[in-house]
Design an enzyme around this catalytic site. Sequence first.
Site, short mmCIF file in Angstrom:
data_model
loop_
_atom_site.label_atom_id
_atom_site.label_comp_id
_atom_site.label_asym_id
_atom_site.label_seq_id
_atom_site.Cartn_x
_atom_site.Cartn_y
_atom_site.Cartn_z
N SER A 23 -12.48 -42.85 -15.75
CA SER A 23 -11.45 -41.96 -15.19
C SER A 23 -11.66 -40.51 -15.61
O SER A 23 -10.85 -39.64 -15.28
CB SER A 23 -10.06 -42.43 -15.64
N ASN A 110 -3.45 -46.98 -25.12
CA ASN A 110 -2.29 -47.28 -24.28
C ASN A 110 -1.09 -46.38 -24.60
O ASN A 110 -0.43 -45.88 -23.68
CB ASN A 110 -1.91 -48.76 -24.42
N THR A 155 22.98 -29.44 17.38
CA THR A 155 22.95 -30.87 17.08
C THR A 155 22.10 -31.47 18.19
O THR A 155 22.13 -30.97 19.34
CB THR A 155 24.35 -31.52 17.08
N HIS A 156 21.33 -32.47 17.88
CA HIS A 156 20.38 -33.07 18.84
C HIS A 156 19.40 -32.03 19.38
O HIS A 156 18.89 -32.19 20.49
CB HIS A 156 21.12 -33.72 20.03
N SER A 277 -6.83 -18.45 16.76
CA SER A 277 -7.59 -19.52 17.39
C SER A 277 -9.02 -19.06 17.61
O SER A 277 -9.26 -17.87 17.85
CB SER A 277 -6.93 -19.87 18.73
N LYS A 283 -3.66 -16.09 20.36
CA LYS A 283 -2.90 -17.02 19.52
C LYS A 283 -2.59 -16.49 18.12
O LYS A 283 -3.41 -15.83 17.49
CB LYS A 283 -3.68 -18.33 19.37
N ASN A 285 -0.88 -18.65 15.06
CA ASN A 285 -0.35 -19.99 14.78
C ASN A 285 0.34 -20.07 13.41
O ASN A 285 -0.13 -19.47 12.45
CB ASN A 285 -1.48 -21.03 14.83
N GLU A 290 2.90 -25.50 9.23
CA GLU A 290 2.43 -26.81 9.69
C GLU A 290 1.79 -27.60 8.56
O GLU A 290 1.99 -28.81 8.43
CB GLU A 290 1.40 -26.63 10.81
N TYR A 317 0.50 -52.93 -20.96
CA TYR A 317 -0.47 -52.10 -20.23
C TYR A 317 -1.39 -52.96 -19.38
O TYR A 317 -1.80 -54.05 -19.76
CB TYR A 317 -1.32 -51.28 -21.22
N GLN A 322 -4.05 -46.90 -14.63
CA GLN A 322 -4.92 -45.72 -14.55
C GLN A 322 -4.83 -45.07 -13.17
O GLN A 322 -5.11 -43.88 -13.02
CB GLN A 322 -6.36 -46.14 -14.86
N LYS A 325 -2.77 -41.61 -12.05
CA LYS A 325 -3.09 -40.20 -12.32
C LYS A 325 -3.47 -39.38 -11.10
O LYS A 325 -2.95 -38.27 -10.92
CB LYS A 325 -4.17 -40.11 -13.39
#
Length: 461
Positions: A23, A110, A155-156, A277, A283, A285, A290, A317, A322, A325
């Site tokens: 690790s 551990n 709403t909606h 773009s 464009k 963006n 996003e 343990y 492990q 992480k």
Amino acid sequence: MSKLWGGRFQKETDRLVEDFHSSIAFDQRLYRQDIKGSIAHARMLGKTGVLSRQEADTLIRGLEVLLADIENGEVTFEVGAEDIHMNVETLLTERVGEVGKKLHTGRSRNDQVALDTRMYLKEQIRDVMHLILDLQKTVLSLAEEHLYTVMPGYTHLQKAQPVTLGHHLMAYFEMFRRDYGRFGDALKRTDVMPLGSGALAGTTFPLDRQMVAEELGFSDITANSLDGVSDRDFVVEFEGAASLLMMHFSRLCEEIILWASDEFGFISLDDGYSTGSSIMPQKKNPDVAELIRGKTGRVYGNLLGTLTTLKSLPLAYNKDMQEDKEALFDTVDTVKKSLLTLNPMLGTMTVNKDRMAAGAKGGFTNATDVADYLAKKGVPFREAHSIVGQLVFKCIRENRVLEDLTLEEFQRYAHVFDKDIYTVIDIYECVDKRDIPGGPAASAVIEHIEEGRRWLAGAQR
Ligand code: ARG
């Protein structure tokens, strides 16, 4: 490479396994916590007489030099040494000689890994909490700037009633306040010191756990050695709080993306927080918004991954743990980067007040106010609702808005209409009348902002 645990083995670890179970590639991030934890452990071993003072001092000095060397980029970690804990121990022994082999007295990897993870996460939670407060500061000043910026509430995703941008933003202030509280709660349960749990059953050495806790700035020690090494609730809690925070970000970012579209035209994002773009020259963006919206998915994934890893694990343990992480580190990185980019993106956006006001004036957002007007004059609300529905239908048919109707036209539907109806349906009036605590009227939002400022000052202390 000979293993620190190699005594009972006759054969080398298979090379694929070596790579598979190591690790160090990711847990080297914990080097500082690992060394600080070891320093506290060594000092305590010296104080309690488990090691001589001199041995403890040699270990502490060796660890301090090692830490400096790592920080100066003078150390390379070995995959063969498996993880950060054994890398540090090996490197230390290379430097200080035989006494290095005494560092691990009364300790197991551990309880060591549980300690390191908790130390790391405590720092990270505090960072995240500060970044949330910074974001809330931006939200507060924006809200203050837009106390009178009327916009349609939805709403909606259909226009519903007018609100203000200030009121809308203060909704996010509340979400972030809850997020801050959730991270604070997670911090309390992370702030418990597990060393002394040993591998699972504590230790026969007379360790002073309280001393280690105090030296490392922990409020408490774990109460059960099995739980001390197998508890990763604090990781899950952090990832849960992070998921909710990201969920809030994804909602805000979704709105920003919509608002920045030509169809809405409510805001435009600063060039620094937009991209172009490769083919369409016109464009601009909202990529940052996003991406934050998109990264919500991986933060949820990390939470679900950790929960699933822990599911059904027998005490205490297990190597499965492990796996906590990479998910944790990725969550920390994602949340911090999202906070750091969202804040200036919000702070630099330009608000198109005219478009927002025009949006609020369309879509009959004042229709409820007409119904309320009738109800206040004694018309049962259900009946008032129906009358206004017919008025709206008439307007739609004739391509008009309620403000265009003459008093005679109003009165044809209900004789109680009077010329004060025109004040009632004024969009600014509609907002201003909603001065109930928590409402969109500037007076109510000002109170909310002032309370929020006081809270923020308290939290920043
Ligand atoms: N690298 C391990 C982890 O992250 C450390 C603990 C290993 N303990 C063990 N008995 N193999 O969980």
